[in-house]
Design a protein around this motif. Structure first.
Motif, PDB file in Angstrom:
ATOM      1  N   ASP A 315     -10.820  -6.239 -15.209  1.00 10.96           N
ATOM      2  CA  ASP A 315     -10.232  -5.356 -14.203  1.00 10.96           C
ATOM      3  C   ASP A 315     -10.097  -3.935 -14.729  1.00 10.96           C
ATOM      4  O   ASP A 315     -10.239  -3.659 -15.912  1.00 10.96           O
ATOM      5  CB  ASP A 315      -8.864  -5.889 -13.760  1.00 10.96           C
ATOM      6  N   SER A 329       3.240  -2.130   0.355  1.00 11.01           N
ATOM      7  CA  SER A 329       1.963  -2.821   0.212  1.00 11.01           C
ATOM      8  C   SER A 329       1.149  -2.732   1.492  1.00 11.01           C
ATOM      9  O   SER A 329       1.660  -2.948   2.595  1.00 11.01           O
ATOM     10  CB  SER A 329       2.207  -4.288  -0.138  1.00 11.01           C
ATOM     11  N   GLY A 330      -0.106  -2.381   1.347  1.00  8.92           N
ATOM     12  CA  GLY A 330      -1.015  -2.299   2.496  1.00  8.92           C
ATOM     13  C   GLY A 330      -1.065  -0.934   3.145  1.00  8.92           C
ATOM     14  O   GLY A 330      -1.826  -0.736   4.105  1.00  8.92           O
ATOM     15  N   ALA A 345      -3.153  -1.836  -1.649  1.00  9.38           N
ATOM     16  CA  ALA A 345      -2.623  -3.198  -1.537  1.00  9.38           C
ATOM     17  C   ALA A 345      -2.481  -3.781  -2.927  1.00  9.38           C
ATOM     18  O   ALA A 345      -3.240  -3.449  -3.842  1.00  9.38           O
ATOM     19  CB  ALA A 345      -3.554  -4.059  -0.690  1.00  9.38           C
ATOM     20  N   ASN A 346      -1.499  -4.650  -3.098  1.00 12.64           N
ATOM     21  CA  ASN A 346      -1.302  -5.387  -4.357  1.00 12.64           C
ATOM     22  C   ASN A 346      -1.117  -4.477  -5.563  1.00 12.64           C
ATOM     23  O   ASN A 346      -1.662  -4.728  -6.642  1.00 12.64           O
ATOM     24  CB  ASN A 346      -2.490  -6.329  -4.614  1.00 12.64           C
ATOM     25  N   ALA A 347      -0.357  -3.389  -5.379  1.00 11.76           N
ATOM     26  CA  ALA A 347      -0.026  -2.537  -6.529  1.00 11.76           C
ATOM     27  C   ALA A 347       0.847  -3.322  -7.494  1.00 11.76           C
ATOM     28  O   ALA A 347       1.548  -4.261  -7.118  1.00 11.76           O
ATOM     29  CB  ALA A 347       0.682  -1.270  -6.065  1.00 11.76           C
ATOM     30  N   LEU A 348       0.795  -2.897  -8.773  1.00 14.90           N
ATOM     31  CA  LEU A 348       1.467  -3.653  -9.832  1.00 14.90           C
ATOM     32  C   LEU A 348       2.535  -2.807 -10.502  1.00 14.90           C
ATOM     33  O   LEU A 348       2.467  -1.585 -10.527  1.00 14.90           O
ATOM     34  CB  LEU A 348       0.446  -4.056 -10.902  1.00 14.90           C
ATOM     35  N   ARG A 355       2.116  -8.268 -15.716  1.00 13.45           N
ATOM     36  CA  ARG A 355       2.127  -7.480 -14.485  1.00 13.45           C
ATOM     37  C   ARG A 355       2.756  -8.286 -13.352  1.00 13.45           C
ATOM     38  O   ARG A 355       2.628  -9.496 -13.273  1.00 13.45           O
ATOM     39  CB  ARG A 355       0.716  -7.013 -14.134  1.00 13.45           C
ATOM     40  N   LEU A 357       3.527  -8.058  -9.004  1.00 13.94           N
ATOM     41  CA  LEU A 357       3.204  -7.341  -7.766  1.00 13.94           C
ATOM     42  C   LEU A 357       4.374  -6.462  -7.355  1.00 13.94           C
ATOM     43  O   LEU A 357       5.522  -6.891  -7.341  1.00 13.94           O
ATOM     44  CB  LEU A 357       2.878  -8.327  -6.647  1.00 13.94           C
ATOM     45  N   GLU A 359       6.378  -4.503  -4.630  1.00 16.48           N
ATOM     46  CA  GLU A 359       6.582  -4.481  -3.179  1.00 16.48           C
ATOM     47  C   GLU A 359       7.084  -3.127  -2.709  1.00 16.48           C
ATOM     48  O   GLU A 359       6.905  -2.751  -1.560  1.00 16.48           O
ATOM     49  CB  GLU A 359       7.589  -5.570  -2.781  1.00 16.48           C
ATOM     50  N   HIS A 370      -5.363  -1.285  -8.413  1.00 13.19           N
ATOM     51  CA  HIS A 370      -6.673  -1.842  -8.754  1.00 13.19           C
ATOM     52  C   HIS A 370      -7.745  -0.818  -8.404  1.00 13.19           C
ATOM     53  O   HIS A 370      -7.794  -0.303  -7.277  1.00 13.19           O
ATOM     54  CB  HIS A 370      -6.911  -3.147  -7.992  1.00 13.19           C
TER      55      HIS A 370
END
Length: 536
Positions: A315, A329-330, A345-348, A355, A357, A359, A370
């Motif tokens: 990754d 998210s999104g 989406a799906n930031a960490l 890691r 997720l 929110e 990502h």
């Protein structure tokens, strides 16, 4: 901050954030302090040891294989934890000078810094450089003078050196009693109490605290040390600068703490100072205007790219500092450089390489996005507005090497590996326009060694780096297309592009650079990448 009706929940959440980096010369104890802050903040239950590399444990913030083998930090880790109703974002930085560019970029993403000084060695070269970068943005600095469990230099001498060499006023907050085997603890000048040293304890108990410099228990427990302590405290109160919050926030004064990071002593005081004195997220220069942290519209910038944090997934993560608004998210945002919309989406969020997720995130938070090649260091994302956050440094390298494969059939893997490592800032990569040769540029030799090891472990490429006939690189700007075409025609053998497509001049010698600049006086030759132009 102007009086716009900012959302009260956003104002509250931003005010809870503290985002800071730890800076030091190598081996001053920075990674150890990072771990102990996480331990005291409840983020980890067990500290690894930086020195014990033969054991199964390693420092929490050192996750890359080469770091575990060498016992040094060569990447910047991001760690978030909650402490006393605050959300703390801690950025550990490379200590080794060969990776200073990564540290400089990290310092653009923080609101304060903790400077760790080895009490035996005092102010060292890398500390001087890093403080200069902090001063460019008037970053508030808290100083931790470390290793008082060893035989070190006199504290008054250390304070004088910090002030003289770094040009910053010192305001002692704690003061050491003894050193090495006779280290008894520190006296807290503002609280007028002695904190007794108990090696290795994870938390300090109130039983270890003695109030008042004239407390008879001091003389009873420390008969040999109490006289000098009282003299030192009297001298400090008469002669040293009292702590001034405004001077600290302006970067003119640093509060100074003494302790022993490896023994957990003095760590809680640093953490408390960050909560009490370090600023919540501040306004940022967005190019077109100043961006306020509690504005409802989401903005921020990428300050780091890291490939292969999880080798199983190959990754790439973009580390993104939120400057205003709230991440959800999104959400869809504008990628300003590409002038197009992308979905987040799906930031960490991170605990070194662990890691989770994310929110929800607000100004001051660091999120991981990502990245499939669309995000580069310095990129700005907004909710529609055209902004560009300033000050992400990318300097001309000092050393150049040409990459040569042991196995010519691996050229595609080499190209991909160097492209990705170049985009993440691990090394600078240039392609010579005339020959197509790949050139690597670095601040120091260790960068080449780390890149060679990462190419081997992450991309299965065995490459040799040979000396290149390059003195320096300069990013170019042209006044018009005609000048550009004429310059390219004459100088093509000396021209290249970096991984982002910016056009550069690859000078063979200082004389070669001076002569070319004189002949092409209307062309801009820039030592920093922010000025470059994309090659069409």
């Amino acid at each position: 901050m102007n009086a716009l009706p900012y959302p009260p929940e956003l104002l509250r959440d931003v005010a809870r954030r503290r985002t800071f980096a730890i800076i030091s010369h190598p081996d001053a104890g920075k990674t150890t302090l990072t771990e102990k802050l996480l331990l005291f903040g409840g983020a980890i239950q067990l500290a690894g040891t930086v020195k014990a590399r033969k054991s199964a444990r390693h420092a929490t913030s050192d996750w890359m294989e080469v770091e575990k083998q060498r016992g040094i930090s060569v990447t910047s880790s991001v760690m978030q934890f909650e402490y006393q109703e605050h959300v703390v974002n801690l950025l550990d930085t490379p200590g080794h000078e060969d990776f200073s560019e990564d540290t400089y970029r990290v310092l653009t993403a923080v609101d304060a810094a903790v400077m760790v000084i080895d009490a035996a060695k005092g102010v060292e070269a890398q500390t001087i450089k890093l403080l200069e970068v902090c001063r460019m943005r008037n970053t508030p600095i808290i100083t931790f003078v470390n290793k008082f469990d060893r035989e070190v230099r006199e504290p008054f001498e250390l304070l004088e050196e910090i002030e003289a060499v770094l040009g910053i006023e010192c305001a002692p907050i704690t003061w050491p009693i003894g050193m090495g085997k006779t280290f008894r603890g520190v006296y807290h000048l503002r609280e007028d109490s002695l904190l007794r040293f108990a090696p290795g304890e994870e938390k300090r108990s109130e039983a270890e605290k003695l109030d008042g410099i004239d407390n008879p228990l001091l003389a009873a427990q420390f008969p040999l040390e109490v006289g000098k302590l009282r003299e030192d405290v009297e001298l400090l109160r008469d002669a040293s600068s009292p702590f001034n919050l405004d001077d600290f926030l302006a970067g003119r004064q640093t509060p100074v703490f003494f302790g022993s990071g490896i023994n957990n002593f003095g760590v809680q005081e640093i953490l408390q100072a960050l909560l009490d004195w370090a600023p919540a997220p501040l306004e940022r220069d967005g190019g077109a205007r100043q961006v306020q942290p509690a504005e409802p519209a989401f903005t921020g910038f990428v300050f780091k790219i890291q490939a292969n944090m999880d080798p199983r997934h190959r990754d790439r993560i973009a580390f993104f500092r939120v400057c205003s608004g709230r991440y959800s998210s999104g959400m869809k945002v504008k990628h300003v450089r590409l002038d197009r919309e992308i979905k987040l989406a799906n930031a960490l969020t991170f605990m070194a390489n662990e890691r989770v997720l994310m929110e929800d995130a607000v100004a001051g938070d660091i999120i991981g996005i990502h990245n499939h090649g669309q995000l580069h260091i310095g990129d700005t994302l907004t909710e529609g507005e055209t902004l560009g956050f300033k000050g992400i440094p990318y300097f001309s390298p000092e050393l150049f090497r040409q990459a040569r494969l042991r196995d010519p059939l691996k050229s595609k893997q080499l190209q991909k590996g160097l492209q990705e490592l170049g985009e993440e800032g691990a090394i600078q990569v240039f392609e010579n326009l005339a020959s197509g040769a790949l050139l690597l540029g670095a601040i120091g030799q260790l960068q080449f060694e780390v890149v060679a090891q990462r190419l081997q472990t992450e991309y299965k490429v065995d490459a040799i780096f040979e000396a290149a006939d390059i003195y320096t690189a300069r990013w170019l700007t042209f006044p018009d297309e005609t000048t550009r075409r004429n310059f390219e025609r004459e100088q093509q053998h000396r021209m290249g592009r970096d991984v982002d497509g910016n056009i550069v001049y690859l000078a063979s010698t200082r004389y070669n650079l001076d002569v070319t600049r004189e002949k092409w006086s209307k062309v801009g030759f820039h030592a920093s990448r922010e000025h470059g132009q994309i090659l069409g």
